[in-house]
Enzyme design. Sequence first.
Site, PDB file in Angstrom:
ATOM      1  N   HIS A 152       0.879  -1.067  -0.014  1.00  0.00           N
ATOM      2  CA  HIS A 152      -0.073   0.253  -0.109  1.00  0.00           C
ATOM      3  C   HIS A 152       0.950   1.289   0.135  1.00  0.00           C
ATOM      4  O   HIS A 152       1.881   1.035   0.405  1.00  0.00           O
ATOM      5  CB  HIS A 152      -0.779  -0.005   1.218  1.00  0.00           C
ATOM      6  CG  HIS A 152      -1.921   1.064   1.307  1.00  0.00           C
ATOM      7  ND1 HIS A 152      -1.654   2.310   1.710  1.00  0.00           N
ATOM      8  CD2 HIS A 152      -3.258   0.791   1.180  1.00  0.00           C
ATOM      9  CE1 HIS A 152      -2.875   3.050   1.864  1.00  0.00           C
ATOM     10  NE2 HIS A 152      -3.712   2.111   1.414  1.00  0.00           N
ATOM     11  N   ASP A 229       2.768  -4.475   8.036  1.00  0.00           N
ATOM     12  CA  ASP A 229       1.606  -3.659   7.811  1.00  0.00           C
ATOM     13  C   ASP A 229       0.295  -4.454   8.017  1.00  0.00           C
ATOM     14  O   ASP A 229       0.019  -5.570   7.123  1.00  0.00           O
ATOM     15  CB  ASP A 229       1.546  -3.022   6.405  1.00  0.00           C
ATOM     16  CG  ASP A 229       0.183  -2.186   6.116  1.00  0.00           C
ATOM     17  OD1 ASP A 229      -0.812  -2.369   6.808  1.00  0.00           O
ATOM     18  OD2 ASP A 229       0.199  -1.756   4.998  1.00  0.00           O
ATOM     19  N   GLN A 232      -4.857  -5.056   7.042  1.00  0.00           N
ATOM     20  CA  GLN A 232      -5.840  -6.045   6.552  1.00  0.00           C
ATOM     21  C   GLN A 232      -5.595  -7.411   7.210  1.00  0.00           C
ATOM     22  O   GLN A 232      -6.471  -8.427   6.795  1.00  0.00           O
ATOM     23  CB  GLN A 232      -5.564  -6.142   5.028  1.00  0.00           C
ATOM     24  CG  GLN A 232      -5.734  -4.976   4.265  1.00  0.00           C
ATOM     25  CD  GLN A 232      -7.157  -4.463   3.914  1.00  0.00           C
ATOM     26  OE1 GLN A 232      -8.147  -5.216   4.455  1.00  0.00           O
ATOM     27  NE2 GLN A 232      -7.432  -3.387   3.666  1.00  0.00           N
ATOM     28  N   LYS A 255     -10.748  -0.224  10.584  1.00  0.00           N
ATOM     29  CA  LYS A 255     -10.979  -1.665   9.735  1.00  0.00           C
ATOM     30  C   LYS A 255     -11.484  -2.904  10.719  1.00  0.00           C
ATOM     31  O   LYS A 255     -11.460  -3.872  10.128  1.00  0.00           O
ATOM     32  CB  LYS A 255      -9.675  -1.713   9.052  1.00  0.00           C
ATOM     33  CG  LYS A 255      -9.387  -0.709   7.890  1.00  0.00           C
ATOM     34  CD  LYS A 255      -8.211  -1.268   7.102  1.00  0.00           C
ATOM     35  CE  LYS A 255      -7.595  -0.082   6.306  1.00  0.00           C
ATOM     36  NZ  LYS A 255      -8.217   0.363   5.039  1.00  0.00           N
ATOM     37  N   CYS A 393      -4.886   2.448  -3.685  1.00  0.00           N
ATOM     38  CA  CYS A 393      -3.635   2.966  -3.063  1.00  0.00           C
ATOM     39  C   CYS A 393      -2.600   1.910  -3.257  1.00  0.00           C
ATOM     40  O   CYS A 393      -1.524   1.841  -2.204  1.00  0.00           O
ATOM     41  CB  CYS A 393      -3.912   3.299  -1.467  1.00  0.00           C
ATOM     42  SG  CYS A 393      -4.890   4.582  -1.369  1.00  0.00           S
TER      43      CYS A 393
HETATM   44  N1  PMP Z   1      -2.056  -0.609   4.449  1.00  0.00           N
HETATM   45  C1  PMP Z   1      -2.859  -1.249   3.991  1.00  0.00           C
HETATM   46  C2  PMP Z   1      -2.746  -2.808   3.421  1.00  0.00           C
HETATM   47  C3  PMP Z   1      -4.178  -0.839   3.832  1.00  0.00           C
HETATM   48  O1  PMP Z   1      -5.340  -1.483   3.239  1.00  0.00           O
HETATM   49  C4  PMP Z   1      -4.455   0.282   4.396  1.00  0.00           C
HETATM   50  C5  PMP Z   1      -5.746   1.027   3.967  1.00  0.00           C
HETATM   51  N2  PMP Z   1      -6.556   1.175   2.998  1.00  0.00           N
HETATM   52  C6  PMP Z   1      -3.360   1.360   4.855  1.00  0.00           C
HETATM   53  C7  PMP Z   1      -2.219   0.728   5.235  1.00  0.00           C
HETATM   54  C8  PMP Z   1      -3.667   2.614   5.431  1.00  0.00           C
HETATM   55  O2  PMP Z   1      -4.559   2.682   6.548  1.00  0.00           O
HETATM   56  P1  PMP Z   1      -4.913   3.916   6.958  1.00  0.00           P
HETATM   57  O3  PMP Z   1      -5.670   4.719   5.713  1.00  0.00           O
HETATM   58  O4  PMP Z   1      -5.967   3.864   7.948  1.00  0.00           O
HETATM   59  O5  PMP Z   1      -3.924   4.670   7.780  1.00  0.00           O
END
Ligand code: PMP
Length: 434
Positions: A152, A229, A232, A255, A393
Site C-alpha cells: 500500500h 503492515d 488487513q 478496519k 492505493c
Molecule cells: N495498509 C494497507 C494494507 C491498507 O489496506 C490501508 C488502508 N487502505 C493502509 C495501509 C492505510 O490505512 P489508514 O488509511 O487507515 O492509515
Amino acid sequence: GADVDAGTNVVTGADMATGTNTATGESTTHSPDFAKIRLDFPVLAREVNGRPLVYLDSAASSQMPAQVAERIDHYHRYEHANVHRGIHTLSQEATDAFEQTRDRVQHFLGAANRSEIIFTSGTTDSINLVAHSYGGSTLRPGDEILLTQMEHHANIVPWQMIAERTGAKILVADVDEHGNLDLDDLRTKLSNRTKIVALVHVSNALGTVNPVQTIIRMAREQGAIVLLDGAQSAPHQPVNVQELDCDFYAFSAHKVCGPTGFGILYGKKELLEAMPPYRGGGEMISRVSFEGTTYEEPPFRFEAGTPPIAAAIGLGAAIEYLQSIGMEQIALRERELLEEATKKLAAVDGLRIIGNPAERSAVLPFVMDGIHASDIGTLLDKQGIAVRTGHHCAQPIHDRYGLDATARASFAFYNSSEDIDRLVEGLEFVKTFF
Ligand code: PMP
C-alpha cells in the site's frame, strides 16, 4: 457481555448465540449465529438508491456495530474529560477507560508488555512513526530497506521520504503472476545491508496472505528488523506478535469495527526504548526546561498532545466485540464467504478475478471484458451495492499486472450469501449496458 466501563454493557449477537466466555473474551466452540450478528450493524438494514445496502467494501473501512457506536456516545455524553493530567474523578475515569484500550490491544495482539502498544492515528501514522523515528535514527548511506511490489502507498512513501533523508536505498521484492510474493527474489535482495524489511501481512489489493513467519526468519538471519503492515490482517484473523516475532506491527481502528482517526503501533520494547520521539509536545516529556528537555518512556514518548480519547475507547469496545465472536470464528466465516464468492464470480461470463494466491483473505479484485472498473462501481452503486474501484492505493502492483484499475469486493463476517447473490445479479445487470 462484559462491562466495558461505567456500567456500559456490550452484549453482542455473538454472545447470545454462542455463550461466549466473557472472562477470557474468546468464544466457545459453537458456531456463532452470523445472521443475528449482522443485526448488530444498523447500517446494513438501510437502503441505498432504493435497494437494501450490500456492503462489500470492508477492506476500505469496516462497518461499526451499535455496541461500539453506543460506547463512544456514552463517553461523549457522560464521561468526557482530558486524560492523564486530571486529579478530578471524571479525568481519572476517562484515563482508566482510555488506558484499558491499551490492555485490550495488548491481549488482542498477544504482546508481552502494555508499553509496547502505541496509540497513533492509524496504520499510515504508525508506519511514518517507525520510518522517521527508527529509520531516521538508525539508517546510514548504503543501508537498504526491503519492500514488496504489493505494498500500500502507506508502506512505500514514508520509506522513500526517509531514504532520501538518510541516503538509504529501497529494494523491492517481486510478486509472481498468481499474486504470491516471489520468495526467491526476496532472498536474493536480502543481505547484511538490509536494515529494515517492511511488508504487508495481507494485501488490500490482492488479498494475498503473505508467509510472514518465513520472511521474518529470513530477515533475522541477515540482522534486519521487520515491520508488518497489519491493516488487513488484524480485522480478519488471530494475530500474535510474539509468535510472529515481528518487530513492529501496525493497524487501523476503522478496519476492525472501530472509529476513524485512530490506530495502533506495536513495537518491541527494546527497540521503542532506543527510539527518539517522533513529535514533540505535552504528554511525551519527563521534564521541560529551556536548557533541555527529557522524554517520557514508551508508550507516552510517542503520544504527544491530547489523544483521540473517544476513538481509543471505541477501539477498546470494538476489540471486545470482535473477541466476543472470536477471531478464529471470524476467519472461518470469511473463508466460507470467500469460497462461495470466488465460485459464483468465476461463473460470470467475461469476468476475470485478479490473482490466485496460495492463501487469500476475503478480498476479490476483478475486471470485466470491455467494461471499465469505474463503470462497474457506478452501476453497482445504482443497485445499492458498494464495492471499491481504482488502484486501491497500491499503484505498483497494478502496474505489475498492466492494469490501471480493478473492481474489488471485500467481505467481512457480517456479509451473507445473499450479498454475494446480489453482487452476481448486479454484475449481470452491469453487462446489459455494454
Ligand atoms: N495498509 C494497507 C494494507 C491498507 O489496506 C490501508 C488502508 N487502505 C493502509 C495501509 C492505510 O490505512 P489508514 O488509511 O487507515 O492509515
